[in-house]
Design an enzyme around this catalytic site. Structure first.
Site, short mmCIF file in Angstrom:
data_model
loop_
_atom_site.label_atom_id
_atom_site.label_comp_id
_atom_site.label_asym_id
_atom_site.label_seq_id
_atom_site.Cartn_x
_atom_site.Cartn_y
_atom_site.Cartn_z
N HIS A 1 -0.28 9.15 6.33
CA HIS A 1 -0.65 9.01 4.92
C HIS A 1 -2.15 8.84 4.79
O HIS A 1 -2.80 8.30 5.67
CB HIS A 1 0.09 7.84 4.27
CG HIS A 1 -0.02 6.55 5.01
ND1 HIS A 1 0.74 6.27 6.12
CD2 HIS A 1 -0.81 5.47 4.80
CE1 HIS A 1 0.43 5.07 6.56
NE2 HIS A 1 -0.52 4.56 5.80
N ASP B 1 -0.25 2.61 -4.30
CA ASP B 1 0.07 1.64 -3.25
C ASP B 1 0.62 0.37 -3.90
O ASP B 1 0.11 -0.10 -4.91
CB ASP B 1 -1.18 1.32 -2.42
CG ASP B 1 -0.84 0.62 -1.12
OD1 ASP B 1 -1.05 1.22 -0.06
OD2 ASP B 1 -0.36 -0.55 -1.16
#
Ligand code: 5GP
Ligand code: ZN
Length: 110
Positions: free
Chosen positions: A99, A30
């Site tokens: 996700h 991320d």
């Protein structure tokens, strides 16, 4: 989906720090980590929400859930980890390509 950031990451049009890839899924770091380890697992099939699940998409999510334990362990989550799937505005979902957040590498608070 041409305007989806995660589809662009899959196609290589946006770069990402990949930690795992196969023909069905991709896992990458991320860009704004919320924990020492913060990975995102995405399927290579665009859909937004769990409520859009059908048989094929369910197989993909099952496949990802079966792969995640090993990927998490190999990327700094030997002591445990948390999976998060934000759904919609109240959850703060910002990218509308389903996700799974993988969070770990430290003691996680709520
Ligand atoms: P959501 O809030 O939709 O559940 O999670 C979206 C996540 O995607 C956020 O944690 C955000 O930091 C991450 N993200 C958004 N754009 C990018 C990007 O271009 N690259 C990477 N690696 N992560 C991104
Ligand atoms: Zn997408």
């Amino acid at each position: 989906m041409t305007d989806c950031i995660f589809c662009k990451i899959i196609k290589g049009e946006i770069s990402s720090a990949k930690v795992y890839e196969d023909d069905k899924m991709l896992v990458f770091k991320d860009i704004e980590p919320k924990a020492k380890v913060h990975l995102l697992a995405i399927g290579k099939q665009h859909f937004k929400l769990l409520s859009e699940m059908d048989g094929e998409r369910a197989e993909l999510v099952k496949y990802m859930l079966m792969k995640i334990p090993r990927i998490a362990e190999e990327n700094g989550c030997k002591n445990g980890y948390r999976l998060v799937i934000n759904q919609g505005d109240d959850a703060g979902q910002t990218v509308f390509h389903l996700h799974i957040h993988i969070l770990g590498g430290q003691q996680l608070g709520w």
